[in-house]
Scaffold this motif. Structure first.
Motif, PDB file in Angstrom:
ATOM      1  N   LYS A  17       0.787  -1.163   0.076  1.00 26.12           N
ATOM      2  CA  LYS A  17       0.168  -0.091  -0.076  1.00 26.12           C
ATOM      3  C   LYS A  17       0.812   1.205   0.021  1.00 26.12           C
ATOM      4  O   LYS A  17       0.544   2.374  -0.734  1.00 26.12           O
ATOM      5  CB  LYS A  17      -1.014  -0.189   1.382  1.00 26.12           C
ATOM      6  N   GLN A  18       1.840   1.228   0.826  1.00 26.15           N
ATOM      7  CA  GLN A  18       2.882   2.300   0.864  1.00 26.15           C
ATOM      8  C   GLN A  18       3.539   2.537  -0.520  1.00 26.15           C
ATOM      9  O   GLN A  18       3.701   3.701  -0.926  1.00 26.15           O
ATOM     10  CB  GLN A  18       3.961   2.160   1.910  1.00 26.15           C
ATOM     11  N   LEU A  19       3.897   1.334  -1.297  1.00 28.55           N
ATOM     12  CA  LEU A  19       4.415   1.566  -2.355  1.00 28.55           C
ATOM     13  C   LEU A  19       3.505   2.364  -3.561  1.00 28.55           C
ATOM     14  O   LEU A  19       3.987   3.169  -4.334  1.00 28.55           O
ATOM     15  CB  LEU A  19       4.692   0.141  -2.880  1.00 28.55           C
ATOM     16  N   MET A  20       2.280   1.819  -3.561  1.00 31.34           N
ATOM     17  CA  MET A  20       1.306   2.407  -4.374  1.00 31.34           C
ATOM     18  C   MET A  20       1.100   3.699  -4.082  1.00 31.34           C
ATOM     19  O   MET A  20       1.052   4.648  -4.865  1.00 31.34           O
ATOM     20  CB  MET A  20      -0.060   1.656  -4.241  1.00 31.34           C
ATOM     21  N   ASP A  21       0.913   4.054  -2.779  1.00 32.06           N
ATOM     22  CA  ASP A  21       0.644   5.608  -2.483  1.00 32.06           C
ATOM     23  C   ASP A  21       1.855   6.412  -2.851  1.00 32.06           C
ATOM     24  O   ASP A  21       1.791   7.509  -3.411  1.00 32.06           O
ATOM     25  CB  ASP A  21       0.499   5.709  -0.740  1.00 32.06           C
ATOM     26  N   ASN A  30       4.016  10.336  -6.815  1.00 27.70           N
ATOM     27  CA  ASN A  30       4.941  10.659  -7.941  1.00 27.70           C
ATOM     28  C   ASN A  30       4.220  11.144  -9.229  1.00 27.70           C
ATOM     29  O   ASN A  30       4.613  12.105  -9.699  1.00 27.70           O
ATOM     30  CB  ASN A  30       5.901   9.736  -7.830  1.00 27.70           C
ATOM     31  N   LEU A  31       3.456  10.286  -9.492  1.00 28.01           N
ATOM     32  CA  LEU A  31       2.535  10.755 -10.697  1.00 28.01           C
ATOM     33  C   LEU A  31       1.696  11.785 -10.600  1.00 28.01           C
ATOM     34  O   LEU A  31       1.729  12.680 -11.588  1.00 28.01           O
ATOM     35  CB  LEU A  31       1.518   9.310 -11.105  1.00 28.01           C
ATOM     36  N   ALA A  32       1.165  12.173  -9.600  1.00 26.99           N
ATOM     37  CA  ALA A  32       0.476  13.427  -9.224  1.00 26.99           C
ATOM     38  C   ALA A  32       1.376  14.735  -9.525  1.00 26.99           C
ATOM     39  O   ALA A  32       1.163  15.471 -10.038  1.00 26.99           O
ATOM     40  CB  ALA A  32      -0.159  13.197  -7.984  1.00 26.99           C
ATOM     41  N   LEU A  39       3.949  18.959 -15.249  1.00 21.67           N
ATOM     42  CA  LEU A  39       3.600  19.156 -16.826  1.00 21.67           C
ATOM     43  C   LEU A  39       2.680  20.169 -16.832  1.00 21.67           C
ATOM     44  O   LEU A  39       2.650  20.851 -17.841  1.00 21.67           O
ATOM     45  CB  LEU A  39       2.971  17.613 -17.221  1.00 21.67           C
ATOM     46  N   LYS A  40       1.380  20.214 -16.053  1.00 21.38           N
ATOM     47  CA  LYS A  40       0.500  21.077 -16.283  1.00 21.38           C
ATOM     48  C   LYS A  40       0.920  22.549 -16.036  1.00 21.38           C
ATOM     49  O   LYS A  40       0.882  23.618 -16.904  1.00 21.38           O
ATOM     50  CB  LYS A  40      -0.589  20.944 -15.214  1.00 21.38           C
TER      51      LYS A  40
END
Ligand code: SF4
Ligand code: SF4
Length: 132
Positions: free
Chosen positions: A108-112, A117-119, A125-126
């Motif tokens: 879960k920590q890895l996914m968070d 990072n993606l966000a 980029l925005k």
């Protein structure tokens, strides 16, 4: 060497095993060995014959067999040793439950972290496209 304390034992037909690992996840007592895509085996000394690994197998290659080492007449000494065996099984189940919880928490920590990072990247980029 199979445990003499279980009436039945699970046996895997290794020639049919596809290494999906579902039986390892299902076994509460850590009595199955194997890794992804590789054949799996039952550690018969740990198997309680609880049956929980049978249903999850997608290729139906696990069956329960009668344990010929389980005595037909049981002495008080045997019952005492059997209690110790069951206690050891319970401890393995507790350790496995903790390990599973820790793995879920780590995943879960890895996914968070990945999501964050993606966000962040999206935000940058925005911002870049807004500035240009
Ligand atoms: S019968 Fe129970 S203890 Fe034995 S391998 Fe299957 S799930 Fe594990
Ligand atoms: S569930 Fe069946 S096919 Fe999957 S790893 Fe276990 S024995 Fe092999």
């Amino acid at each position: 060497m199979p445990s003499p304390y279980s009436r039945s034992l699970a046996v895997i037909d290794e020639t049919r095993c596809i290494g999906c690992t579902l039986c390892i996840k299902a076994c509460p007592f850590d009595a199955i060995l194997g890794c992804s895509q590789k054949l799996h085996s039952v550690i018969s000394a740990y198997c309680t014959g609880c049956n929980l690994c049978i249903a999850p197998c997608p290729v139906d290659c696990i069956k329960l067999v009668k344990n010929n080492h389980f005595p037909s007449e049981r002495t008080a000494q045997f019952e005492h040793a059997r209690k110790d065996f069951l206690l050891a099984c319970k401890q393995r189940a507790e350790i496995k439950a903790i390990r599973t919880q820790q793995r879920h928490a780590y995943n879960k920590q890895l996914m968070d972290t990945k999501k964050k990072n993606l966000a962040d990247q999206l935000q940058q980029l925005k911002k870049k496209s807004f500035d240009s």
